[in-house]
Design an enzyme around this catalytic site. Structure first.
Site, PDB file in Angstrom:
ATOM      1  N   HIS A 137       1.516   3.804   2.100  1.00  0.00           N
ATOM      2  CA  HIS A 137       2.108   4.518   3.243  1.00  0.00           C
ATOM      3  C   HIS A 137       3.635   4.564   3.136  1.00  0.00           C
ATOM      4  CE1 HIS A 137      -1.709   3.900   5.867  1.00  0.00           C
ATOM      5  NE2 HIS A 137      -1.807   4.950   5.076  1.00  0.00           N
ATOM      6  N   HIS A 144       4.536  -5.565   9.859  1.00  0.00           N
ATOM      7  CA  HIS A 144       5.142  -5.038  11.096  1.00  0.00           C
ATOM      8  C   HIS A 144       5.196  -6.131  12.154  1.00  0.00           C
ATOM      9  CE1 HIS A 144       4.812  -0.632  10.116  1.00  0.00           C
ATOM     10  NE2 HIS A 144       3.801  -1.058   9.362  1.00  0.00           N
ATOM     11  N   ASP A 169      -0.256  -4.261   5.956  1.00  0.00           N
ATOM     12  CA  ASP A 169      -0.873  -3.754   7.188  1.00  0.00           C
ATOM     13  C   ASP A 169      -2.356  -4.123   7.272  1.00  0.00           C
ATOM     14  OD1 ASP A 169       1.600  -2.702   7.581  1.00  0.00           O
ATOM     15  OD2 ASP A 169       0.970  -0.604   7.615  1.00  0.00           O
ATOM     16  N   HIS A 202       0.852  -1.196   0.000  1.00  0.00           N
ATOM     17  CA  HIS A 202       0.000   0.000   0.000  1.00  0.00           C
ATOM     18  C   HIS A 202       0.882   1.237   0.000  1.00  0.00           C
ATOM     19  CE1 HIS A 202       0.852  -0.694   4.233  1.00  0.00           C
ATOM     20  NE2 HIS A 202       0.429   0.508   4.546  1.00  0.00           N
ATOM     21  N   ASP A 219       6.056   4.357   5.168  1.00  0.00           N
ATOM     22  CA  ASP A 219       6.942   3.369   5.794  1.00  0.00           C
ATOM     23  C   ASP A 219       6.967   2.057   4.997  1.00  0.00           C
ATOM     24  OD1 ASP A 219       4.233   3.082   6.775  1.00  0.00           O
ATOM     25  OD2 ASP A 219       4.982   1.642   8.242  1.00  0.00           O
ATOM     26  N   HIS A 220       6.237   2.030   3.884  1.00  0.00           N
ATOM     27  CA  HIS A 220       6.287   0.871   2.985  1.00  0.00           C
ATOM     28  C   HIS A 220       6.905   1.226   1.631  1.00  0.00           C
ATOM     29  CE1 HIS A 220       3.796  -1.786   5.587  1.00  0.00           C
ATOM     30  NE2 HIS A 220       3.572  -0.600   6.129  1.00  0.00           N
ATOM     31  N   HIS A 271      -7.288  -1.076   5.541  1.00  0.00           N
ATOM     32  CA  HIS A 271      -6.222  -0.253   6.152  1.00  0.00           C
ATOM     33  C   HIS A 271      -6.043   1.007   5.305  1.00  0.00           C
ATOM     34  CE1 HIS A 271      -2.492   0.965   8.019  1.00  0.00           C
ATOM     35  NE2 HIS A 271      -1.849   0.856   6.872  1.00  0.00           N
TER      36      HIS A 271
HETATM   37 ZN    ZN Z   1       0.261   1.369   6.539  1.00  0.00          ZN
END
Ligand code: ZN
Length: 263
Positions: free
Chosen positions: A58, A175, A135, A56, A60-61, A115
């Site tokens: 975000h 995560h 996530d 996705h 942090d990905h 998410h």
């Molecule tokens: Zn995320």
């Protein structure tokens, strides 16, 4: 199919993944935020990273994409509606699409909103199936919905897609949240002996050699799969006194997600 789980040891506790073909050495990097660790791991195995898959949008990905492309020339794959959120996407993915890695690996794309609304999971139909779930699903937990998501959509993804996968499906989340999530399970369901035993076993585990659960295990310890448990419902009623006598699972899921936000 060879799977390498890479622990980033960052504050967000991200896991990155490399999925490689044992015959050709081609590898797919899933959410390679820590591009240096991913590149080092691939080099150590003699693999060539040819594709990047973002579960996705975000940061942090996707934050490792640019450096990874610069180092390898790999193509970026993500949800077909993520084009305006992820730079330089080479391939947009939809439900049922197949991602091939080398000669031997085929991964089915699941469209898994909740998410975010541009989230995909990858499913390997190997002897022990494997789900790379970003996530959406965590060990003993579910993704949050406060950055572009919807709890009711996440419920639909859980009930109509994830819950129907084979029991032996190995779970590879984005995560390492297992310890906190098990504590939430026990807060909601103090009589859950499996969750209690698992917390005893895994508290303080080295995420560099993390325990890999299965869908069968998740059904036992993940509150978001335990929506008809009498204890879960009774405890939920303490927080939401208006909860109907026999609440539908969707309502239970959404309320649990709401509680998890404040927890
Ligand atoms: Zn995320």
């Amino acid at each position: 199919m060879i799977v390498k789980q890479i622990w980033t040891a960052n504050a967000y506790r991200n896991f990155n993944y490399l999925i490689a073909c044992g015959e050709t050495g081609d590898a797919l990097a899933i959410d390679p935020l820590d591009h240096e660790k991913c590149l080092r791991a691939a080099k150590g195995e003699g693999w060539t990273i040819t594709q990047i898959l973002n579960t996705h949008e975000h940061r942090d990905h996707t934050g490792g994409n640019e450096a990874m492309v610069r180092a390898t020339g790999a193509k970026i794959l993500a949800h077909r509606n993520a084009g305006d959120k992820i730079d330089d996407m080479a391939r947009g993915l939809g439900a049922g699409d197949v991602v091939k890695v080398g000669r031997t690996v085929e991964l089915e794309v699941l469209d898994t909103p909740g998410h975010t609304m541009c989230h995909v999971c990858l499913l390997a139909h190997t002897e022990a199936p494997a789900l790379f779930c970003g996530d959406t699903l965590f060990n003993a937990g579910a993704g949050n919905c406060h950055n572009g998501g919807h709890p009711a959509e996440l419920y639909k993804t859980f009930s109509e897609q994830l819950a129907r996968l084979p029991a032996a499906t190995r779970i590879y989340p984005g995560h390492d949240y297992i310890e906190n999530n098990l504590r939430f399970t026990l807060d909601r369901e103090p009589d859950n002996a499996s969750a209690r035993a698992m917390l005893g076993r895994l508290a303080g585990q080295d995420p560099g050699r993390a325990y890999v659960s299965t869908l069968e295990v998740e059904r036992e310890v993940n509150t978001f799969f335990r929506l008809t448990s009498p204890t879960v419902i009774a405890k939920l009623r303490e927080a939401f006194p208006d909860l109907p006598e026999e609440p539908d699972p969707r309502t239970v899921f959404v309320k649990l997600r709401e509680l998890r936000n404040t927890w």
